[in-house]
Structure formats: structure tokens, C-alpha cells
Enzyme design. Structure first.
Site, PDB file in Angstrom:
ATOM      1  N   HIS A 191     -55.359 -71.492  73.252  1.00 52.64           N
ATOM      2  CA  HIS A 191     -54.808 -71.457  71.888  1.00 52.64           C
ATOM      3  C   HIS A 191     -53.821 -72.585  71.630  1.00 52.64           C
ATOM      4  O   HIS A 191     -53.518 -72.886  70.483  1.00 52.64           O
ATOM      5  CB  HIS A 191     -54.189 -70.087  71.568  1.00 52.64           C
ATOM      6  CG  HIS A 191     -52.877 -69.797  72.206  1.00 52.64           C
ATOM      7  ND1 HIS A 191     -52.739 -68.970  73.292  1.00 52.64           N
ATOM      8  CD2 HIS A 191     -51.627 -70.198  71.908  1.00 52.64           C
ATOM      9  CE1 HIS A 191     -51.469 -68.865  73.630  1.00 52.64           C
ATOM     10  NE2 HIS A 191     -50.769 -69.614  72.803  1.00 52.64           N
ATOM     11  N   ASP A 244     -58.211 -67.333  77.522  1.00 56.38           N
ATOM     12  CA  ASP A 244     -57.192 -68.179  76.891  1.00 56.38           C
ATOM     13  C   ASP A 244     -56.735 -69.310  77.805  1.00 56.38           C
ATOM     14  O   ASP A 244     -55.543 -69.590  77.913  1.00 56.38           O
ATOM     15  CB  ASP A 244     -55.993 -67.336  76.435  1.00 56.38           C
ATOM     16  CG  ASP A 244     -55.080 -68.109  75.473  1.00 56.38           C
ATOM     17  OD1 ASP A 244     -55.583 -69.036  74.809  1.00 56.38           O
ATOM     18  OD2 ASP A 244     -53.873 -67.785  75.402  1.00 56.38           O
ATOM     19  N   SER A 265     -46.178 -71.511  75.658  1.00 52.05           N
ATOM     20  CA  SER A 265     -47.578 -71.264  76.001  1.00 52.05           C
ATOM     21  C   SER A 265     -48.136 -72.349  76.901  1.00 52.05           C
ATOM     22  O   SER A 265     -47.986 -73.541  76.634  1.00 52.05           O
ATOM     23  CB  SER A 265     -48.436 -71.195  74.738  1.00 52.05           C
ATOM     24  OG  SER A 265     -48.491 -69.912  74.230  1.00 52.05           O
TER      25      SER A 265
END
Length: 375
Positions: free
Chosen positions: A113, A146, A226
Site C-alpha cells: 500500500h 501487503d 508503513s
């Protein structure tokens, strides 16, 4: 007030700071799906990529001192040179996240993402610990977990991260998060592992969303973290930071998109396996059981994953049948259908797992060799 789960990607110029995420905690996801009321404790998640691309950088300079070094200082000094900042500019905006160095010659692991943050089809750049900015290309992705691997142009002599065995992680272990929250490169925060086997989905309710059997930590993780590293006391990577819980806005109030002490990371065993496959083949494989399931509830409490369909010829077909309720995979308890998905994806194709199955009033164990998802 019910918290919200969001991914920790950096804010884009023309988009929101994170997509809604789903978290299948025991009894929580089911409560949301069947209309459970107060006390269900359902949390919304945000992806942890955040903060618009910033010129702020930090170097992991070595400082000589005669004082005693804490575990956190030692861990961060070891791991920080292996953590990078990822900048993405795409069709719909720009944002930033973090990444972890895999090889000396420029392979870097991050969240899927993160690279999707600008809407795809744009430019990806990576700043290494010495401040050098490299153009990067996407080698491959595994959206169901992910994860994505980048290759930096002109990189050499980088410091690869050391990966620990995430199966050995226990609640209470030291956890140190390193990344670029809000674009602030080389930021270090610490805490503990507060739970294991948390089912989170950085893609929300999308049928194709990632589903992860995650580590939970109270180390401060914020937008921009992230793809960064969650490391142990020795500086070895135990997880890839991917999502945080945040407090949603109430009537007439502004919500909090930052850290509230509940963050999530993809276990290092899963992340390293997928990264190795992508570096080698450009793609990665995930495990499948071959069933479709729904969540069983007792009132507002989720109690298992009922099999609605067992695909002919699948790994499950030999021993399982529609109507069976799976309550555990190995020592991992299964309370929801998403828990079952997370437990299966945690394993690799070809792994043998033991399912605890309730058939009518009788509980039994069934060993199944997991298959390989179609690429």
C-alpha cells in the site's frame, strides 16, 4: 468511542491519509458484521504510511560515549542503517513510507500500500541512511499480504537487515519501531509486543484485501511508518510495520489519525519468505485451504469459521465438509472466517497444518497439506 484501524502510509497531496482497514480480533470482526452493539470493541484500522514527502532526513551517525547503552539504543544503532524512506508520486498524488534493506545491491522490502499510495504508475524514490536519493523500480508485489519489493538504481554497499524468527516472539518482548513517520526519516520509538496472532486487513472490506496474522505492539507507529522495521532487542527484524488503530471522529469532533498505542506488523517469517520469492522470481506464492467460510457467533461473540463451501480437489476436500466449524489452526485460535484466512496465509504452500474442527457436537483434529494460490 470505537477506535478505527488505518494503514500507516504517508498523506498524499490529493488523497486521504489512509484507507479503512478491517481487524478480525476474536469476537470483534463478527460483531461488526452481524450488527453487534456496544461492547463489541470493533476497531477501524489505518495503513501506517503517512505524512507528505518531506525534505527532513536523519542519519544514523555513530556517537561514542562512555555511558551504558540501553537495549533500545543498541537495537536502533544496529537496525537503523537498514531502514530507508520511500517517496511515491503517482496519478492521484504523492506520499511517503518506509522500507527495509534486503541486499547490499539495492533490494528493499516495503508495504504494497506504500507504493500504491500515489495511485500507481508514478515515480518511486528511496532515500538511504546516508542521505542519498535513489530512483527505484517495483520488482514485484504480493497484495494479499501487503508486501512489495523495490530495486534501487545505482545502490551498492547498503546494510542488509537481519531477520529474526518471528515464531519465537512472545508477548512482553521489547519492540523498537524504525521508520519515517510524517516524513521524518530515521525516527525510533519503543515499546513491547502486546499481542500476537491479531488478524488485520489493511485493505478494509475489499474482497481482495490483504489479510495478515499480525504482531501487535504499543511502540509508537504513525503515518509514514508503513514498510519500516519492527526490531527486537538485538536489532533483528521481527516485523514490517503496516497498520495502526486510531480514534474516529465523533459528532462535531476531529478524529485522531496518529498513534494510540495499538500498532500492527507483518511477522518477519512471512515477510522474508515473500521477499525472497519476489527477488528470485518476481512473484510470490501464498497458501490456500480451498474453502469458503462465514463467521459463527454466539450472541455477539464470534466462536469459529463455518465452512460454506469446500472446493473439489482442494487440500480441504479429503477431510472437511460444508457445515464444519474450524476453531483453531495449530495453536492459533480461530474465531472468525478472517482469522482462518490469516492463519492459512501465515503458512507457506506445502506446509502441513492441523485444523481443530467442530462437526456437530464432536471436536476432532485434521491434518491438511496446504495448496498454492493461483498466481
Amino acid at each position: 468511542m470505537t477506535p478505527t484501524l488505518t494503514g500507516t502510509v504517508g498523506a498524499a497531496d490529493n488523497r486521504s491519509t489512509g484507507r479503512p482497514l478491517r481487524m478480525g480480533l476474536v469476537g470483534l470482526l463478527a460483531g461488526a458484521l452481524v450488527g453487534g452493539g456496544a461492547g463489541a470493541g470493533v476497531m477501524a484500522l489505518s495503513a501506517s504510511d503517512g505524512g507528505s514527502a518531506s525534505s527532513a532526513t536523519a542519519r544514523a551517525d555513530v556517537i561514542e560515549t562512555s555511558r551504558a547503552t540501553t537495549d533500545v539504543a543498541a537495537a536502533s544503532a544496529t537496525a537503523a542503517p537498514s531502514v530507508v524512506t520511500v517517496y511515491v508520486t503517482g496519478r492521484t498524488g504523492s506520499g511517503s513510507g518506509s522500507g527495509v534493506v534486503l541486499t547490499e545491491d539495492g533490494f528493499v522490502l516495503t508495504n504494497n500500500h506504500v507504493i500504491d499510495g500515489g495511485g500507481g504508475g508514478g515515480q518511486v524514490q528511496v532515500r538511504t541512511v546516508d542521505g542519498t536519493l535513489h530512483d527505484a523500480t517495483v520488482v514485484g508485489t504480493e497484495p494479499s499480504l501487503d508486501l512489495a519489493v523495490l530495486r534501487l538504481e545505482g545502490a551498492d554497499s547498503l546494510t542488509p537487515a537481519t531477520f529474526a524468527d518471528s515464531d519465537e516472539v512472545v508477548v512482553g518482548d521489547l519492540a523498537v519501531a524504525i521508520g519515517a513517520p510524517l516524513g521524518l526519516s530515521q525516527t525510533v520509538t519503543d515499546g513491547i509486543i502486546s499481542a500476537t496472532h491479531r488478524t488485520v486487513s489493511p485493505g478494509g472490506d475489499d474482497a481482495d484485501a490483504a489479510v495478515i496474522d499480525a504482531l501487535q505492539t504499543d511502540a509508537a507507529i504513525n503515518p509514514g511508518n508503513s514498510g519500516g522495521a519492527l526490531v527486537d532487542h538485538s536489532g533483528a527484524v521481527i516485523g514490517i510495520n503496516t497498520a495502526i488503530a486510531s480514534v474516529p471522529a465523533g459528532p462535531g469532533q476531529a478524529g485522531s489519525g496518529g498513534n494510540i498505542g495499538v500498532g500492527f506488523a507483518i511477522p518477519s517469517n512471512t515477510a522474508h519468505r515473500i521477499a525472497t520469492e519476489i527477488m528470485r522470481d518476481g512473484t510470490a506464492s501464498t497458501a490456500v485451504l480451498g474453502v469458503r467460510a462465514t463467521t459463527v457467533t454466539d450472541g455477539q461473540v464470534a466462536t469459529g469459521a463455518r465452512l460454506v463451501e469446500v472446493q473439489p480437489g482442494s487440500p480441504a476436500a479429503a477431510d472437511l465438509r460444508p457445515g464444519d466449524v474450524v476453531t483453531a489452526v495449530g495453536d492459533r485460535q480461530v474465531a472468525t472466517s478472517t482469522d482462518l484466512t490469516a492463519a492459512v496465509r501465515r503458512a507457506a504452500p506445502g506446509d502441513s497444518v492441523v485444523l481443530t474442527v467442530l462437526r456437530g457436537a464432536e471436536s476432532s483434529e485434521h491434518e491438511v497439506v496446504l495448496g498454492r494460490a493461483d498466481v
